[in-house]
Each structure stands twice: as C-alpha cells, then as structure tokens.
Design a protein around this motif. Structure first.
Motif: not given
Ligand SMILES: Nc1ncnc2c1ncn2[C@@H]1O[C@H](COP(=O)(O)OP(=O)(O)OP(=O)(O)O)[C@@H](O)[C@H]1O
Ligand SMILES: [Mg+2]
Length: 465
Positions: A19-29
């Motif tokens: 869940a954290v990975a999805v959020a971090v990747i989304g925000v980064s992109v």
C-alpha cells in the motif's frame, strides 16, 4: 504438496508495504510529470520571448550575428513555403517537418515541437511572419532551445524520487512487519494459552487479559476464559455427580450384600436355616433394594445426559405432556388420584425430557400426599410463560429447605424413611433450566407443597385461569 501459507504477520507486512509502495510511486510519478510540464512551459515561454530575435536574424538573411555556439545559445532558421530552409553559417540546421511547412505556408500560425538535432533534444518554435523582406505571403522562422539541461534536471529528480521512494518503501515494509509483530503478540499469548489447555487439559489456565487497554484480542481472551470456565464448571459437575453417585450407590449395595450373605449362610449351614417367613422377608428386602438401585442408576444416567443431544426440540402443548406424565403416574401409584385443570400452553422443547420432569413432581406429590386427598395439577399460560403446578396436602417442606431440595441427593430429615435417592428435583431443575425456564417449590396455603415449573411460552402472551 501444498505450500505453507505465509504467516499472518508476514502477509500484513507485505500488504501494508505494498500500500505504501503504491502511494509513493503514485506521488513520485505525479511530481515528476508536474515538474516536466513546468520546465517545458518555462522553455516555451523562453522561446516566445526570443522569437523576436529570430525575426531580426531572418531580416538579415540569417547572416548578421556571429553565433556564439554553446548549449544555451538558441538555433535559428528560416523556412520557406516550399519547405526549403536557410540556416546561419556554422549552425546545425533544424529538421523541417510537415507541420513546419504548413506554418511557412500560413496554414498554421505557430507550432512547438521537440526534435533531436545531432543526438541532442531541442524544443523548436516555428512561427509564421510577414515583414518587408518576406514578401506578401510571408514565411516561417524557427528558434530551437537545447533541452539537455531540462532533461538532466528531470533525470536527477527522477533518480532522487526513485531512491527516496525505494528507501521509504523498504522502511515502511520493515516498520509494518515490526508493528504487526508487536500488534499480534497478544494473539500469540492466546494461542499459547489454548495450546497449554489442549496439551495439559488444565481448564483453570486462564488467558491474561489486559483490562487497562482492552481491544479485539482482549475480547477473544475474555471469550476464551468464559468458555474455559463453562467447560471447567461442566467437568466439575460431572465429576461431582460421579463421586456423589458412587457414594450413594454404596449404601443400597452394602445392605444388598448383607442380605444376600445372610441368605447364603443360611442355605449352607443347616443349623442356621431360616424360618420360611424370615426368608421371605429377606428376599423381599433384596427385591426392594434392587429396585432402589435400579431407580438410582436410572436417575444418575438421566442427570449425566447432555440435554442438547438426542431428543428433537419442537413446539409442544404442555398440557399434553402433563396428561401423559399423569397416565404414567397413575399406573405407578394406582392408590393416588390426580386431578387436572388445563389451558393449552405451547412451549418449544423436548417432550420426553419435560414429561420425565413433570413425572418427578407427580411422584413426589404421590409419595408425600396423604391417602385419599387427590394431587391437584394445573397447566396454564401466565403472561409470557407456560406454567405447571403440582399441589399436594403432604407434610410440606420447611422454609429453609425449599431451595436445598433441588440439590442432588438432598433429602429432608422426614424423607429419609421414604424410598428415593434425592435426585428427582435435581433432574427437574436441570431439564427446566435447559429449556430456559425455572423450577421452584413453595409452601401451599392450608398445608402441603406446591411444585412449580415455568417455561417460556410460544406465541402471544395471555393471562388465563
Ligand atoms: N411434595 C413434597 N412434599 C414434601 N417433601 C418433598 C416433596 N417433594 C420433595 N420433597 C423433599 O425434597 C427431597 C428431594 O426430592 P427429590 O424428588 O429430589 O428426591 P426423592 O423424591 O427423595 O428421590 P427421587 O425423586 O430421586 O426418587 C425429598 O427427599 C423430600 O425431602
Ligand atoms: Mg422425587
């Protein structure tokens, strides 16, 4: 072979890290795309600001200015409607696309494009102009700015995002694994307690409950403790029954053995031979003791029976149950008369078990009631309950004994001369409580005893009789 499922804490750790990975990747992109658009806008604005210079260059036939070449220096070019172009000397030429030609022919006013020139990315602004030099149809000028710096910034930003994001995701994974481990520790305690109970059969081993900070696991622990208590109580009750029963069985067995010994000795020694009347009396004693044993064993088995198994639970008319118990009581004690007053009273329950309970009350009334006075039985609806009352005119029960007569093997002093083992009322209470009802005794007005059974009534509440 089927693979073992990963442990709950590992699964929870992976899920929260994901869940954290999805959020971090989304925000980064999103951040990267935003920055790219912003930088691209900055370049477009710069192109717009500097297009005037391209017009000046065009008027000078792309020859006037000495080009200082470098990454910051824009490239210029003139594009004619036929697609041919004019480039300052020493400067690489900008590729002319179909759109650029459209601009040169005044089909479009201007266009921004990204192109590669000698392996380097540029953003190109192509704009239609109309000056004295261009003639009536005008033509296009182009200005191109090197995007290497912007692309470098974007690449660096991307790298920083990837690195910090990666570290963040890894840290979140470790942290959530550690947190679920800590969070599930109370579950481990409950599991350990359950395993301890399973391996030692020690039902008194309660799970520690944290009352200060109750949570879901506390509730599991509490339910498990109440389950252990219930199991423990039931096991104690069974053990107590077995102990009491063996103690009670000892008395009739001893007198039985004594009588049989006496009879055998008399048979084997002619000088001690018994009178026929004495022998008859001894044999009758033996028979009565056998009956008593039989009755006692029957009652112990009845008490030990698990009320939830066996007989089917159904809607029954309590009056019918009472009538059938009375038929059996009349057969057992024909010298006693029974009268019945009834209104239909429907309950949910086990017909045979309830009949045995009522029969016990009838037996008692018949046993203690004086000859000639009938035992009165009443069945009625009373509010939301169905009631049975069995009334006799016997000696009654002392106030202090009204509750204790329901204890197993408890018999009042006066009753010791009478046959019986003191289990009847214990059976009555067990059956009635198993049906969600109550059983009690009261002293009857004018002398004697009222024995009561009260059960939840099925259907609308009513008051009758
Ligand atoms: N109708 C009654 N009148 C007077 N005393 C009673 C009456 N019913 C019960 N008792 C008292 O309560 C005691 C317990 O009754 P319970 O039915 O449990 O045992 P029991 O009749 O002695 O033996 P069992 O029913 O096991 O054959 C009796 O021994 C008696 O002292
Ligand atoms: Mg009895």
């Amino acid at each position: 072979m089927k693979g073992r499922r990963p442990s709950l804490r590992r699964r929870l750790g992976v899920v929260s890290a994901a869940a954290v990975a999805v959020a971090v990747i989304g925000v980064s992109v999103a951040a990267w795309l935003l920055l790219r658009d912003q930088l691209s806008d900055v370049v477009s604005e710069r192109l717009d600001r500097q297009v005037g210079y391209a017009v000046k260059m065009d008027s000078a036939g792309m020859r006037s200015t000495v080009q200082s070449s470098g990454p910051d220096t824009p490239l210029y070019q003139t594009v004619f409607p036929d697609g041919s172009s004019l480039t300052p000397v020493g400067q690489p030429s900008i590729p002319v696309s179909a759109t650029d030609r459209q601009v040169a022919r005044r089909e479009l006013y201007d266009t921004h494009e990204n192109v590669k020139i000698n392996g380097t990315s540029y953003q190109v602004l192509t704009r239609w102009i109309h000056t004295k030099q261009t003639g009536p149809n005008g033509h296009a000028v182009q200005i191109a700015i090197d995007l290497s710096e912007m692309n470098g910034t974007l690449a660096n930003f991307g790298l920083i995002l990837a690195l910090t994001g990666g570290v963040g995701i890894a840290a979140a994974g470790v942290l959530s694994y550690w947190l679920t481990r800590a969070g599930l520790r109370p579950v481990d305690r409950v599991v350990a307690a359950a395993e301890h109970v399973a391996s030692t059969q020690d039902l008194s081993a309660a799970v520690a409950v944290d009352q200060q900070d109750p949570d879901e696991v506390t509730r599991v622990a509490e339910s498990m403790n109440s389950m252990l208590n219930a199991l423990g109580a039931s096991r104690d009750a069974q053990r107590q029954l077995v102990e009491d029963a063996s103690h009670e069985l000892a008395t009739p067995l001893t007198s039985l053995r004594t009588n049989i010994d006496l009879l055998l000795r008399a048979e084997n020694h002619p000088e001690r031979r018994l009178e026929s009347a004495d022998k008859q009396r001894l044999l009758q004693d033996v028979q009565a003791q056998m009956h008593e044993l039989d009755h006692l064993i029957e009652e112990v088995v009845e008490l030990a029976r698990d009320p939830r198994t066996g007989e089917e639970v159904e809607e029954i008319d309590l009056a019918e149950v009472v009538r059938s118990a009375m038929t059996r009581a009349r057969a057992r004690t024909p010298q006693v008369s029974f009268t019945l007053m009834e209104t239909p009273a429907v309950v949910r329950g086990q017909a045979n078990a309830l009949e045995r309970a009522v029969l016990n009350l009838l037996d008692n009334a018949a046993k203690w009631g004086p000859p000639g006075i009938p035992v009165e039985v009443l069945v009625r609806q009373w509010g939301a309950s169905a009631e049975v009352k069995v009334s006799d005119r016997g000696p009654g029960i002392a106030e202090d004994d009204l509750e204790r007569v329901f204890e197993r093997f408890h018999r009042t002093k006066e009753a010791r001369q009478m046959p019986g083992s003191g289990l009847g009322l214990a059976i009555v209470r067990q059956v009635v409580q198993g049906h969600g009802g109550r059983a009690w005794m009261s002293r009857r007005d004018g002398g004697g005893t009222d024995a009561w059974i009260q059960l939840p009534q099925v259907g609308p509440a009513a008051t009758a009789l």
